[in-house]
Design an enzyme around this catalytic site. Structure first.
Site, mmCIF file in Angstrom:
data_model
loop_
_atom_site.group_PDB
_atom_site.id
_atom_site.type_symbol
_atom_site.label_atom_id
_atom_site.label_comp_id
_atom_site.label_asym_id
_atom_site.label_seq_id
_atom_site.Cartn_x
_atom_site.Cartn_y
_atom_site.Cartn_z
ATOM 1 N N GLY A 37 37.290 16.466 -12.902
ATOM 2 C CA GLY A 37 38.049 15.416 -13.591
ATOM 3 C C GLY A 37 39.280 16.008 -14.259
ATOM 4 N N ALA A 48 51.471 28.017 -17.956
ATOM 5 C CA ALA A 48 51.264 29.325 -18.592
ATOM 6 C C ALA A 48 50.830 30.374 -17.566
ATOM 7 C CB ALA A 48 50.217 29.194 -19.698
ATOM 8 N N VAL A 50 51.467 30.344 -14.290
ATOM 9 C CA VAL A 50 52.583 30.645 -13.380
ATOM 10 C C VAL A 50 53.595 31.569 -14.064
ATOM 11 C CG1 VAL A 50 54.549 29.627 -12.132
ATOM 12 C CG2 VAL A 50 52.295 28.521 -12.041
ATOM 13 N N ARG A 51 53.963 31.225 -15.279
ATOM 14 C CA ARG A 51 55.037 32.010 -15.920
ATOM 15 C C ARG A 51 54.544 33.386 -16.361
ATOM 16 N NH1 ARG A 51 58.918 27.391 -18.596
ATOM 17 N NH2 ARG A 51 59.584 26.620 -16.553
ATOM 18 N N ARG A 98 36.976 16.722 -6.418
ATOM 19 C CA ARG A 98 35.655 17.360 -6.436
ATOM 20 C C ARG A 98 35.296 17.563 -4.968
ATOM 21 N NH1 ARG A 98 34.826 13.165 -10.646
ATOM 22 N NH2 ARG A 98 34.793 14.241 -12.640
ATOM 23 N N ASP A 129 32.274 22.782 -15.524
ATOM 24 C CA ASP A 129 31.192 23.684 -15.100
ATOM 25 C C ASP A 129 30.931 23.654 -13.592
ATOM 26 O OD1 ASP A 129 30.108 21.092 -15.345
ATOM 27 O OD2 ASP A 129 28.106 21.957 -15.404
ATOM 28 N N THR A 152 38.276 20.112 -19.499
ATOM 29 C CA THR A 152 37.479 18.885 -19.424
ATOM 30 C C THR A 152 37.577 18.140 -20.749
ATOM 31 O OG1 THR A 152 35.222 17.999 -19.437
ATOM 32 C CG2 THR A 152 35.413 20.330 -19.876
ATOM 33 N N ASP A 154 35.298 16.416 -21.862
ATOM 34 C CA ASP A 154 33.944 16.248 -22.397
ATOM 35 C C ASP A 154 33.519 17.312 -23.421
ATOM 36 O OD1 ASP A 154 33.622 14.013 -20.895
ATOM 37 O OD2 ASP A 154 32.475 14.970 -19.301
ATOM 38 N N ASP A 156 31.951 20.015 -22.976
ATOM 39 C CA ASP A 156 30.549 20.385 -22.776
ATOM 40 C C ASP A 156 30.419 21.739 -22.092
ATOM 41 O OD1 ASP A 156 31.642 19.549 -20.413
ATOM 42 O OD2 ASP A 156 29.916 18.381 -19.762
ATOM 43 N N ARG A 181 38.846 -2.201 -34.496
ATOM 44 C CA ARG A 181 38.328 -2.549 -35.828
ATOM 45 C C ARG A 181 39.174 -3.658 -36.481
ATOM 46 N NH1 ARG A 181 34.580 -1.058 -39.502
ATOM 47 N NH2 ARG A 181 33.958 0.970 -38.720
ATOM 48 N N ARG A 189 33.150 -9.495 -36.390
ATOM 49 C CA ARG A 189 32.387 -9.262 -35.162
ATOM 50 C C ARG A 189 31.680 -7.904 -35.137
ATOM 51 N NH1 ARG A 189 36.606 -11.975 -30.905
ATOM 52 N NH2 ARG A 189 35.477 -13.943 -30.781
ATOM 53 N N ARG A 198 29.545 11.500 -19.653
ATOM 54 C CA ARG A 198 28.383 11.216 -18.796
ATOM 55 C C ARG A 198 27.167 11.988 -19.287
ATOM 56 N NH1 ARG A 198 30.417 10.748 -13.030
ATOM 57 N NH2 ARG A 198 31.065 12.878 -13.389
ATOM 58 N N ARG A 273 30.795 -8.209 -29.130
ATOM 59 C CA ARG A 273 31.733 -7.975 -28.026
ATOM 60 C C ARG A 273 31.619 -6.519 -27.576
ATOM 61 N NH1 ARG A 273 32.064 -12.668 -28.649
ATOM 62 N NH2 ARG A 273 33.891 -14.038 -28.572
ATOM 63 N N GLN A 281 41.135 7.333 -21.524
ATOM 64 C CA GLN A 281 40.895 8.559 -22.300
ATOM 65 C C GLN A 281 41.292 9.822 -21.538
ATOM 66 O OE1 GLN A 281 36.697 7.922 -24.291
ATOM 67 N NE2 GLN A 281 36.986 6.585 -22.539
ATOM 68 N N ARG A 282 41.437 9.715 -20.228
ATOM 69 C CA ARG A 282 41.754 10.926 -19.458
ATOM 70 C C ARG A 282 43.257 11.152 -19.311
ATOM 71 N NH1 ARG A 282 37.362 11.604 -15.286
ATOM 72 N NH2 ARG A 282 38.959 11.555 -13.692
#
Ligand code: F6P
Length: 349
Positions: A37, A48, A50-51, A98, A129, A152, A154, A156, A181, A189, A198, A273, A281-282
């Site tokens: 991802g 960084a 490459v240079r 992937r 990983d 990543t 995540d 993790d 909010r 609500r 994940r 809701r 987020q990515r």
């Protein structure tokens, strides 16, 4: 050129002196790829690598779409200009994928042929990983030093306080949840916000605490649904109707929609809701922190290859560079401190 050769010689260590993750092989041509991802800051890391490589007189090659490009021979020579004006851009100019084929011996053999015909003798892999597992296998088979950079959202991965992209992703989540909010407050609500993760709850935990979420559900812990319903019922009784539940997509209930279905059934009066933040987020321009760690890690990845480090991941621990064997940099199922949940409970009462 002379000073580069001297530099390489200085770092030439005798074989018998080498620790397990060191090699006496000197690299001259390196490849860089992004895999798995994407995460904001990958471009800064590519820049960084490459240079720094060019600074040290190495030939640097970009490999498109992760291991897929290695197998399909989609590899091109890079120069300083190839990475101009990318430090602030999300995504990855090298694209990512992937690759299932790379997990087959035939795929890895094809990839090796494509590297060896160019004389590429070192690799920098920016990914998670799964990408490191592939790198380790490849390196064991073909004796090519591989350096991993944790890329990543995540967070993790073991051996680093930071992963490239997490800070940007979590700030995107915070910005979105703050907006939710506002509208939740206007309508009294109950909002359930699903964030990415994940197998890991770091985005949920960090963004949830930072936005004052009443509950945070993550894959690392088991949620006591009765306790959750009891606390919402108690809040309903005292007319605290605005509630935010932040849930990681990999939570045991299956994410935002699933937890909302349970709550709607048990608390039919709550105006509930769901908002799934998803891939927003990515993307986006990396934060200062992500650009900075990506630049430091990319620089040190090349230094690792030049000094003969072999199959390590470059991380940052307590603000110092940390090198851990790729094998160990697999998903870190870190035990999340009970304190964090105490904080959520006390601060959201
Ligand atoms: O690995 C990062 C991640 O964003 C996870 O949080 C998420 O579950 C997954 O990737 C989504 O992957 P894809 O974009 O392939 O659906």
């Amino acid at each position: 050129m002379i000073h580069i050769l001297l530099y390489l010689n200085t770092y030439c260590i005798k074989k018998e002196e080498l620790p397990k993750e060191m090699s006496e092989k000197k690299v001259t041509k390196i490849g860089v790829l992004t895999s798995g991802g994407d995460s904001p800051g990958m471009n800064a890391a590519v820049r960084a690598v490459v240079r720094t490589g060019i600074y040290h007189g190495l030939e640097v090659y970009g490999i498109m779409r992760g291991y897929s490009g290695m197998i399909e021979d989609d590899i091109f020579r890079m120069d300083s200009r190839s990475v101009a004006n990318i430090i602030q851009r999300g995504g990855t100019i090298l694209k990512t994928a992937r690759s299932k084929e790379f997990f087959e011996p035939e795929g890895r053999a094809k990839a090796y042929q494509n590297l060896s015909k160019r004389g590429i003798d070192g690799l920098v892999i920016i990914g998670g990983d799964g990408s490191f597992r592939g790198a380790q296998k490849f390196s064991n088979e073909f004796d090519i030093p591989c350096i991993g950079l944790p890329g990543t959202i995540d967070k993790d991965i073991a051996g680093s306080d930071f992963t490239i992209g997490f800070d940007t992703a979590v700030n995107t989540a915070v910005e979105a949840i703050d907006k939710i909010r506002d509208t939740a407050d206007a309508h009294d609500r109950l909002f359930i916000v699903e964030v990415m993760g994940r197998d890991a709850g770091y985005i949920a935990l960090h963004s949830g605490i930072a936005t004052g979420a009443e509950n945070i559900l993550i894959p690392e812990t088991k949620t006591d649904i009765e306790e959750l319903i009891a606390s919402l019922t108690e809040k309903e009784k005292r007319r605290k109707l605005v509630n935010l539940i932040v849930v990681a997509e990999g939570d045991e209930f299956g994410g935002g929609n699933e937890i909302a279905a349970i709550i709607k059934k048990r608390l039919p009066n709550a105006d509930t809701r769901v908002c799934i933040l998803g891939h927003i987020q990515r993307g986006g321009s990396p934060t200062c922190l992500d650009r900075l760690i990506a630049s430091r890690m990319g620089y040190h990845a090349v230094e690792c290859l030049l000094t003969g480090r072999y199959n390590v991941m470059v991380g940052i621990l307590n603000n110092k560079m940390n090198y851990i064997p790729l094998n160990n940099a697999i998903k870190a199922k870190q035990k999340i401190s009970e304190d964090w949940f105490k904080i959520v409970k006390i601060l959201a009462s």
